[in-house]
Structure formats: C-alpha cells, structure tokens
Motif scaffolding. Sequence first.
Motif, PDB file in Angstrom:
ATOM      1  N   LEU A   1      39.211  30.885  26.344  1.00 35.01           N
ATOM      2  CA  LEU A   1      40.105  31.396  27.374  1.00 35.01           C
ATOM      3  C   LEU A   1      39.865  30.696  28.711  1.00 35.01           C
ATOM      4  N   THR A   2      40.913  30.585  29.498  1.00 35.73           N
ATOM      5  CA  THR A   2      40.778  30.130  30.872  1.00 35.73           C
ATOM      6  C   THR A   2      40.354  31.321  31.732  1.00 35.73           C
ATOM      7  N   LEU A   3      39.564  31.053  32.765  1.00 28.59           N
ATOM      8  CA  LEU A   3      39.042  32.102  33.641  1.00 28.59           C
ATOM      9  C   LEU A   3      39.731  32.049  34.994  1.00 28.59           C
ATOM     10  N   ALA A   4      40.172  33.226  35.463  1.00 23.89           N
ATOM     11  CA  ALA A   4      40.737  33.342  36.811  1.00 23.89           C
ATOM     12  C   ALA A   4      40.276  34.677  37.391  1.00 23.89           C
ATOM     13  N   PRO A   5      39.053  34.741  37.927  1.00 26.68           N
ATOM     14  CA  PRO A   5      38.514  36.024  38.392  1.00 26.68           C
ATOM     15  C   PRO A   5      39.417  36.669  39.435  1.00 26.68           C
ATOM     16  N   HIS A   6      39.362  38.004  39.435  1.00 31.52           N
ATOM     17  CA  HIS A   6      40.211  38.776  40.342  1.00 31.52           C
ATOM     18  C   HIS A   6      39.475  39.078  41.647  1.00 31.52           C
ATOM     19  N   PHE A   7      40.078  38.670  42.801  1.00 34.38           N
ATOM     20  CA  PHE A   7      39.614  39.117  44.121  1.00 34.38           C
ATOM     21  C   PHE A   7      38.172  38.645  44.396  1.00 34.38           C
ATOM     22  N   ALA A   8      37.579  39.118  45.497  1.00 29.21           N
ATOM     23  CA  ALA A   8      36.166  38.885  45.842  1.00 29.21           C
ATOM     24  C   ALA A   8      35.731  37.439  45.611  1.00 29.21           C
TER      25      ALA A   8
ATOM     26  N   HIS B   1      33.040  35.279  43.307  1.00 32.07           N
ATOM     27  CA  HIS B   1      33.605  34.629  42.123  1.00 32.07           C
ATOM     28  C   HIS B   1      33.625  33.105  42.201  1.00 32.07           C
ATOM     29  N   CYS B   2      33.623  32.566  43.403  1.00 36.37           N
ATOM     30  CA  CYS B   2      33.574  31.103  43.523  1.00 36.37           C
ATOM     31  C   CYS B   2      32.323  30.564  42.824  1.00 36.37           C
TER      32      CYS B   2
END
Length: 208
Positions: free
Chosen positions: A117-124, A128-129
């Motif tokens: 899966l590709t990851l795209a963390p939500h917010f914060a 998450h960077c």
Amino acid sequence: MTRLTAMREHLGDDFPLMVDANQQWDRPSAMRMCRAMEPFNLVWIEEPLDAYDYLGHAELARVIDTPIATGEMLASVAEYVKLIEHQSCDIIQPDAPRVGGITEFLKLTTLAAQAGLTLAPHFAMEIHCHLAATYPIEPWVEHFDWLDPLFNERMAIADGRMIVSDRPRLGVTLSEQLRAWTVDSCVITGAERTVAPANAGIYPRRAT
Ligand SMILES: [Mg+2]
C-alpha cells in the motif's frame, strides 16, 4: 463535479489533485461518484464510505481505477489489520496520535508496506514527516499551515516535497501561544477526578 472540473481546468492535467468525501456517500452513491471521477486523473479519492465499511471500500478499490484512500478515523492496529486484510484501499492514511503513538503507527505501516500500500498519513505532519520517511514506498504527507502558530519552527517544503528536519527529536518546540493553552493539571468535568500528568501535556482548562 462542477468544482472538480473547474479545479482540473485551473491546475492543468498533470497537477496532483485529490478528492476527500469525508465518509459522506452510501455505497451506490460512492460507486457512481467514483466512476464519474475516473476521467479527472485524481491521485486518490479519500473516504468515499463510512470509515468502518471495509467491504464497501474493498469493492470500490477493486473496480475503480483511481486509487482509493482511507484510514484516518481508525484508532487501533487491529482496525488497520482489517482494512489491509480486506484489501479495502490502495492508499492507507493512519494518524499516529489517533492510533496510539509512534510505536503503534510503525506496527501498522510495517503491515501496510508488506501489502504494497501507499502511505499518506493523516494530519500532524510534524510527526508524520519523520514516520513517512521510514516507509519503503514513496509516501505523501499532508500539510496544514494553520498549525504553524503551535510551533516555533516551520516545516520546510521545496519543490512540493517536505524536507525532514535534522533538529533533535521531532524537530519542533511548542510556541508560547500553545504553552498558554496547556496546564499541568485539570479536573475532567463529570469524571470527578483530578488528572495530574507528570509532564504537562495538552489538556483542556477546567470548565467554569
Ligand atoms: Mg480526510
């Protein structure tokens, strides 16, 4: 659809563009809308269904060419395991504060990477960077400039990419404005007990 058409015309065909439905569609509506959006070359369609509709998301992910993204509302590794096992999305969007912290986040992203899966963390993005930088498949990171007043430092962005800070720890320190909103202890209304954390965290002021 009118707004989407206008945005695509304004941005051009190649500019990365996503749609976030915020769980607002039922299954027939989601299928109809996702099909209608196929020509817009979207990077993803986000939360087309209820966050816990694993089967509905899986059906969309199976029949729609545009990648399906979801996961920001889930609150445990076990819930993400269900998302991954049902093949409910192409892009997973975990939220480290919501899922229980960095350790839990890394548990589920290990499974997500294994599933491709590709990851795209939500917010914060301040957290998450760093976490996204450990992911083996090139991830996305959201950016909210309205969080800037909370920190003394700014996230560095160049050519559409977020630069991982080389400052210690997460690379941010709390601003005076945020410190003014925090207290060492508080009384939770209705709970009839006093919370006195060892380290001052972000807690609501006592209701008056
Ligand atoms: Mg969202």
